[in-house]
Scaffold this motif. Structure first.
Motif, PDB file in Angstrom:
ATOM      1  N   PHE A 138       0.834  -1.203   0.000  1.00 46.73           N
ATOM      2  CA  PHE A 138       0.000   0.000   0.000  1.00 46.73           C
ATOM      3  C   PHE A 138       0.865   1.248   0.000  1.00 46.73           C
ATOM      4  O   PHE A 138       2.052   1.222   0.337  1.00 46.73           O
ATOM      5  CB  PHE A 138      -0.974   0.014   1.188  1.00 46.73           C
ATOM      6  CG  PHE A 138      -0.342   0.119   2.556  1.00 46.73           C
ATOM      7  CD1 PHE A 138       0.117   1.337   3.045  1.00 46.73           C
ATOM      8  CD2 PHE A 138      -0.235  -1.003   3.364  1.00 46.73           C
ATOM      9  CE1 PHE A 138       0.678   1.440   4.308  1.00 46.73           C
ATOM     10  CE2 PHE A 138       0.329  -0.919   4.628  1.00 46.73           C
ATOM     11  CZ  PHE A 138       0.786   0.303   5.106  1.00 46.73           C
ATOM     12  N   ALA A 139       0.223   2.344  -0.430  1.00 42.31           N
ATOM     13  CA  ALA A 139       0.871   3.657  -0.410  1.00 42.31           C
ATOM     14  C   ALA A 139      -0.073   4.629   0.287  1.00 42.31           C
ATOM     15  O   ALA A 139      -1.242   4.736  -0.079  1.00 42.31           O
ATOM     16  CB  ALA A 139       1.176   4.135  -1.823  1.00 42.31           C
ATOM     17  N   LEU A 140       0.437   5.325   1.296  1.00 45.68           N
ATOM     18  CA  LEU A 140      -0.364   6.237   2.106  1.00 45.68           C
ATOM     19  C   LEU A 140       0.260   7.624   2.084  1.00 45.68           C
ATOM     20  O   LEU A 140       1.469   7.767   2.308  1.00 45.68           O
ATOM     21  CB  LEU A 140      -0.460   5.698   3.528  1.00 45.68           C
ATOM     22  CG  LEU A 140      -1.226   6.516   4.574  1.00 45.68           C
ATOM     23  CD1 LEU A 140      -1.880   5.572   5.593  1.00 45.68           C
ATOM     24  CD2 LEU A 140      -0.310   7.498   5.317  1.00 45.68           C
ATOM     25  N   TRP A 141      -0.556   8.632   1.811  1.00 39.38           N
ATOM     26  CA  TRP A 141      -0.103  10.018   1.840  1.00 39.38           C
ATOM     27  C   TRP A 141      -0.682  10.711   3.066  1.00 39.38           C
ATOM     28  O   TRP A 141      -1.891  10.714   3.281  1.00 39.38           O
ATOM     29  CB  TRP A 141      -0.521  10.758   0.584  1.00 39.38           C
ATOM     30  CG  TRP A 141      -0.230  12.230   0.643  1.00 39.38           C
ATOM     31  CD1 TRP A 141      -1.128  13.253   0.752  1.00 39.38           C
ATOM     32  CD2 TRP A 141       1.060  12.849   0.607  1.00 39.38           C
ATOM     33  NE1 TRP A 141      -0.489  14.469   0.780  1.00 39.38           N
ATOM     34  CE2 TRP A 141       0.866  14.248   0.701  1.00 39.38           C
ATOM     35  CE3 TRP A 141       2.364  12.363   0.511  1.00 39.38           C
ATOM     36  CZ2 TRP A 141       1.913  15.152   0.691  1.00 39.38           C
ATOM     37  CZ3 TRP A 141       3.421  13.264   0.507  1.00 39.38           C
ATOM     38  CH2 TRP A 141       3.194  14.639   0.595  1.00 39.38           C
ATOM     39  N   ASP A 142       0.200  11.284   3.885  1.00 40.08           N
ATOM     40  CA  ASP A 142      -0.203  12.057   5.055  1.00 40.08           C
ATOM     41  C   ASP A 142       0.040  13.531   4.740  1.00 40.08           C
ATOM     42  O   ASP A 142       1.196  13.984   4.723  1.00 40.08           O
ATOM     43  CB  ASP A 142       0.604  11.614   6.276  1.00 40.08           C
ATOM     44  CG  ASP A 142       0.101  12.243   7.573  1.00 40.08           C
ATOM     45  OD1 ASP A 142      -0.347  13.403   7.530  1.00 40.08           O
ATOM     46  OD2 ASP A 142       0.175  11.586   8.631  1.00 40.08           O
ATOM     47  N   ASN A 143      -1.036  14.254   4.495  1.00 41.80           N
ATOM     48  CA  ASN A 143      -0.899  15.650   4.097  1.00 41.80           C
ATOM     49  C   ASN A 143      -0.437  16.539   5.252  1.00 41.80           C
ATOM     50  O   ASN A 143       0.168  17.588   5.033  1.00 41.80           O
ATOM     51  CB  ASN A 143      -2.232  16.177   3.549  1.00 41.80           C
ATOM     52  CG  ASN A 143      -2.073  17.441   2.742  1.00 41.80           C
ATOM     53  OD1 ASN A 143      -1.311  17.456   1.779  1.00 41.80           O
ATOM     54  ND2 ASN A 143      -2.771  18.495   3.123  1.00 41.80           N
ATOM     55  N   ASN A 144      -0.700  16.113   6.487  1.00 44.72           N
ATOM     56  CA  ASN A 144      -0.260  16.892   7.645  1.00 44.72           C
ATOM     57  C   ASN A 144       1.261  16.836   7.793  1.00 44.72           C
ATOM     58  O   ASN A 144       1.907  17.834   8.114  1.00 44.72           O
ATOM     59  CB  ASN A 144      -0.923  16.369   8.920  1.00 44.72           C
ATOM     60  CG  ASN A 144      -2.435  16.482   8.873  1.00 44.72           C
ATOM     61  OD1 ASN A 144      -2.970  17.498   8.442  1.00 44.72           O
ATOM     62  ND2 ASN A 144      -3.133  15.428   9.303  1.00 44.72           N
ATOM     63  N   LYS A 145       1.820  15.661   7.569  1.00 45.05           N
ATOM     64  CA  LYS A 145       3.265  15.472   7.732  1.00 45.05           C
ATOM     65  C   LYS A 145       4.019  15.579   6.407  1.00 45.05           C
ATOM     66  O   LYS A 145       5.248  15.547   6.400  1.00 45.05           O
ATOM     67  CB  LYS A 145       3.537  14.102   8.352  1.00 45.05           C
ATOM     68  CG  LYS A 145       2.939  13.912   9.736  1.00 45.05           C
ATOM     69  CD  LYS A 145       3.219  12.502  10.256  1.00 45.05           C
ATOM     70  CE  LYS A 145       2.619  12.293  11.631  1.00 45.05           C
ATOM     71  NZ  LYS A 145       2.849  10.896  12.139  1.00 45.05           N
ATOM     72  N   HIS A 146       3.279  15.667   5.302  1.00 38.56           N
ATOM     73  CA  HIS A 146       3.884  15.657   3.965  1.00 38.56           C
ATOM     74  C   HIS A 146       4.809  14.445   3.809  1.00 38.56           C
ATOM     75  O   HIS A 146       5.953  14.565   3.375  1.00 38.56           O
ATOM     76  CB  HIS A 146       4.626  16.966   3.690  1.00 38.56           C
ATOM     77  CG  HIS A 146       3.704  18.143   3.591  1.00 38.56           C
ATOM     78  ND1 HIS A 146       2.973  18.441   2.462  1.00 38.56           N
ATOM     79  CD2 HIS A 146       3.358  19.075   4.512  1.00 38.56           C
ATOM     80  CE1 HIS A 146       2.227  19.515   2.685  1.00 38.56           C
ATOM     81  NE2 HIS A 146       2.433  19.920   3.915  1.00 38.56           N
ATOM     82  N   GLN A 147       4.268  13.286   4.166  1.00 40.35           N
ATOM     83  CA  GLN A 147       5.017  12.039   4.085  1.00 40.35           C
ATOM     84  C   GLN A 147       4.276  11.035   3.203  1.00 40.35           C
ATOM     85  O   GLN A 147       3.049  10.932   3.248  1.00 40.35           O
ATOM     86  CB  GLN A 147       5.195  11.410   5.471  1.00 40.35           C
ATOM     87  CG  GLN A 147       6.154  12.169   6.374  1.00 40.35           C
ATOM     88  CD  GLN A 147       6.285  11.487   7.730  1.00 40.35           C
ATOM     89  OE1 GLN A 147       5.365  10.822   8.197  1.00 40.35           O
ATOM     90  NE2 GLN A 147       7.433  11.667   8.371  1.00 40.35           N
TER      91      GLN A 147
END
Length: 639
Positions: A138-147
């Motif tokens: 899986f690929a997860l984007w965390d917009n808060n951490k920009h990770q």
């Protein structure tokens, strides 16, 4: 983020993921390019497609619907849309995780295992991987951490390829063809790939056939931020068996643990069944499935017209005993028309000829079910391969004779002993003599090699050998061996199988063959909790005398008939030797002697021609080597 969230349903008709991340700039991701990459793998997800684009990050998904058919479209988000995930696989313990995360204050809008990932990430960060039980990439984007967080399951059941372009785009996908469809991806071949392929029969993790394209290692993750380098981190490995299990404990717990591994894999909102080859492992899965569900098990098997390849008698026996809904089909072992289709499915050279019957059984299963349980992993976890028994026998002799004495004696004997492919197995001693001259890791690498090191040196051109500068695929084996959690001779080679053979061959073969037929395959014997427990079974309980999988078979005696448990292992085989002397002879010559092969610089043209001549005349049996070459040539002719 509502204004930048995009869910696009397509009309093209198990899952595949892909994505683009601009590492160095905040330039927007090209939506058209992302769609193009995603649709290259539409066979992995014929039911739906979805996209998420947020300036310099783009995630894409192809869906095969298994659970929550009406609400499971991906990408999936958390409550405020700040975290987004695309996911390939299944998390079997998701219901218990939903309950735990709900109690911690998280809110779920679907009944999917995918949504568990975003909330688990919110709660536990990268430690969420320790909570997941299943198969996944899986690929997860965390917009808060920009990770960007990308992970692959512990055993490598689900694939994940990635690369970085010269302009700083990080590109990933479930199959190589996704990355190769990107115009900026470097498609230069990796120098060492031919050496590794002709040793292993595949290109082992973390490498691919291409210089700058990599496979994410099983049990590893990537955590990427803008303007940072890409680095793999390990989150799981086989644990050290600090205390070995007693025989009574094995007998008491084995079936209980296997039952639990099967039970959690029975959840599905679509028709579910099992492969039934008539071998020990698939028979065990079907027998225990029958006790875990009220309705009859859906089973399928393929048989061959030729008796030497056919196991349907044993599959029918299990099907009758457990009154399964059994689908059986006789196919021709001479169905070589699939070769081109499979070569395309694997994207890079892949030499396991059992990929053909594996494709056929997946094709048959897909006619009646969307999910099928398999017996993959039994030989690795419980030591069922003949090569493992032979290695232990050789190791006992190696332990008795000093290396300084063994090496010159057995090397000399091996050099003069003929390569007697025509002889009965006990008389094919060349490989054994070679192995006795080596240390344990060298010996197992020699046993596992498609072409032994001497054969490879003869086949390769002088210029290619100079480029290798002494490098061999043994370096990969040795690197894994140095990290092995046990120096027990059997557990060491089991560990090597888990790191090379299992992800590189078995799981790759099943993933591509099943995905090509839009079928999901689940492997209870490769449940990581079961494996962690089983790795502590004493080697003397796994192999007793000349009987492999002893503990497993003894535990199964109440469930599977003894004529199935204790018969010689067959496996999927095809008559490639006869093919190359008959209907495929002309194809073999034109393919192996094509300009792309002869001009590649990898091979000695004289040796290639002589191998074909010697095999065609019956003077030698080079079937396995020629099959490896044919699959390699199919790949090279696409470059």
């Amino acid at each position: 983020m509502d204004d930048i969230r995009e869910i696009l349903k397509g009309d093209t008709y198990m899952c595949g993921i892909s994505g683009i991340f601009n590492l160095w700039t905040t330039s927007p991701v090209d939506k058209g390019l992302l769609q193009h990459l995603n649709r290259v793998q539409s066979h992995r997800g014929p039911d739906d497609e979805g996209y998420f684009i947020n300036t310099n990050i783009g995630l894409a998904h192809r869906r095969l619907s298994i659970i929550d058919l009406s609400k499971g479209q991906q990408p999936i988000f958390n409550e405020d849309n700040s975290i987004c995930v695309v996911f390939n696989g299944e998390i079997y313990n998701f219901e218990s995780l939903v309950a735990e995360l709900t109690n911690l204050g998280h809110h779920f809008s679907t009944h999917t295992d995918t949504e568990v990932i975003v909330h688990a990430w919110e709660e536990w960060g990268v430690r969420c991987l320790q909570r997941f039980r299943g198969m996944f990439a899986f690929a997860l984007w965390d917009n808060n951490k920009h990770q960007l967080f990308i992970a692959r399951d512990r055993l490598g059941k689900k694939p994940l390829f990635y690369t970085q372009t010269q302009t700083g785009q990080f590109v990933f996908g479930s199959e190589l063809k996704v990355l190769l469809a990107h115009p900026e991806v470097d498609k230069s071949l990796r120098t060492e790939m031919a050496e590794e392929y002709f040793m292993f029969g595949y290109i082992p993790e973390p490498f691919s056939a291409y210089k700058n394209i990599f496979k994410l290692n099983p049990g590893h993750y990537l955590l990427i931020e803008p303007k940072t380098s890409v680095k793999q981190e390990c989150y799981w490995d086989l644990p050290s068996p600090s205390s070995l299990l007693s025989w009574p404990d094995v007998q008491t717990e084995l079936i209980e643990r296997l039952n639990e591994a099967i039970r959690i894999r029975l959840l599905s909102d679509v028709p579910l069944g099992a492969f039934l080859s008539g071998g020990v492992d698939s028979s065990a899965i079907v027998a225990l499935m029958a006790g875990l569900q009220n309705e009859p098990v859906n089973t399928c098997a393929i048989g061959f017209k030729e008796n030497e390849y056919d196991e349907t008698e044993y599959a029918n026996q299990i099907a009758k005993r457990y009154q399964t809904n059994h689908l059986s089909q006789i196919v021709s072992s001479n169905d070589y028309n699939l070769i081109d289709k499979l070569s395309l499915a694997y994207d890079e050279p892949f030499a396991d000829s059992s990929a053909l019957p594996t494709y056929q059984v997946c094709q048959l299963a897909s006619q009646s079910v969307k999910v099928s349980l398999s017996g993959d992993g039994g030989d690795e976890i419980f030591a069922g391969y003949r090569r493992q028994r032979m290695h232990l026998a050789e190791q006992r002799l190696r332990d008795k004779i000093p290396y300084s004495v063994r090496r010159p004696i057995f090397s000399s004997l091996a050099s003069v002993y003929p390569k007697a492919d025509w002889a009965p197995k006990p008389l094919r001693a060349k490989t054994t003599l070679q192995s006795l001259a080596m240390n344990s890791v060298e010996a197992y690498a020699n046993t596992m090699s498609k072409l032994r090191i001497g054969q490879r040196r003869t086949l390769f051109s002088a210029s290619y050998l100079r480029q290798l500068n002494g490098y061999t695929g043994l370096a990969i084996m040795q690197e894994h061996a140095d990290k092995a959690p046990s120096d027990d001779p059997l557990k060491l080679i089991q560990y090597l199988d888990f790191k090379t053979w299992l992800p590189g061959d078995i799981l790759t073969k099943v993933d591509r063959a099943s995905m090509a037929n839009s079928l999901e395959v689940r492997s209870p014997l490769l449940d990581h909790s079961l494996i962690e427990w089983a790795y502590a079974i004493k080697s003397t309980d796994n192999i007793r005398g000349n009987e492999g999988k002893y503990a497993f078979k003894k535990s199964l005696e109440p469930y599977v008939d003894s004529n199935i448990l204790y018969r010689p292992k067959m496996g999927f085989s095809i008559p490639i030797s006869e093919w190359f002397r008959g209907p495929l002879n002309a194809t073999l010559k034109t393919t192996l002697l094509s300009d792309n092969m002869l001009d590649s610089g990898f091979f000695s043209p004289k040796v290639l021609k002589q191998m074909i001549t010697d095999h065609t005349s019956g003077q030698s049996n080079h079937a396995d080597a020629l099959w490896c070459l044919l699959m390699f040539a199919k790949f090279m002719n696409r470059q």
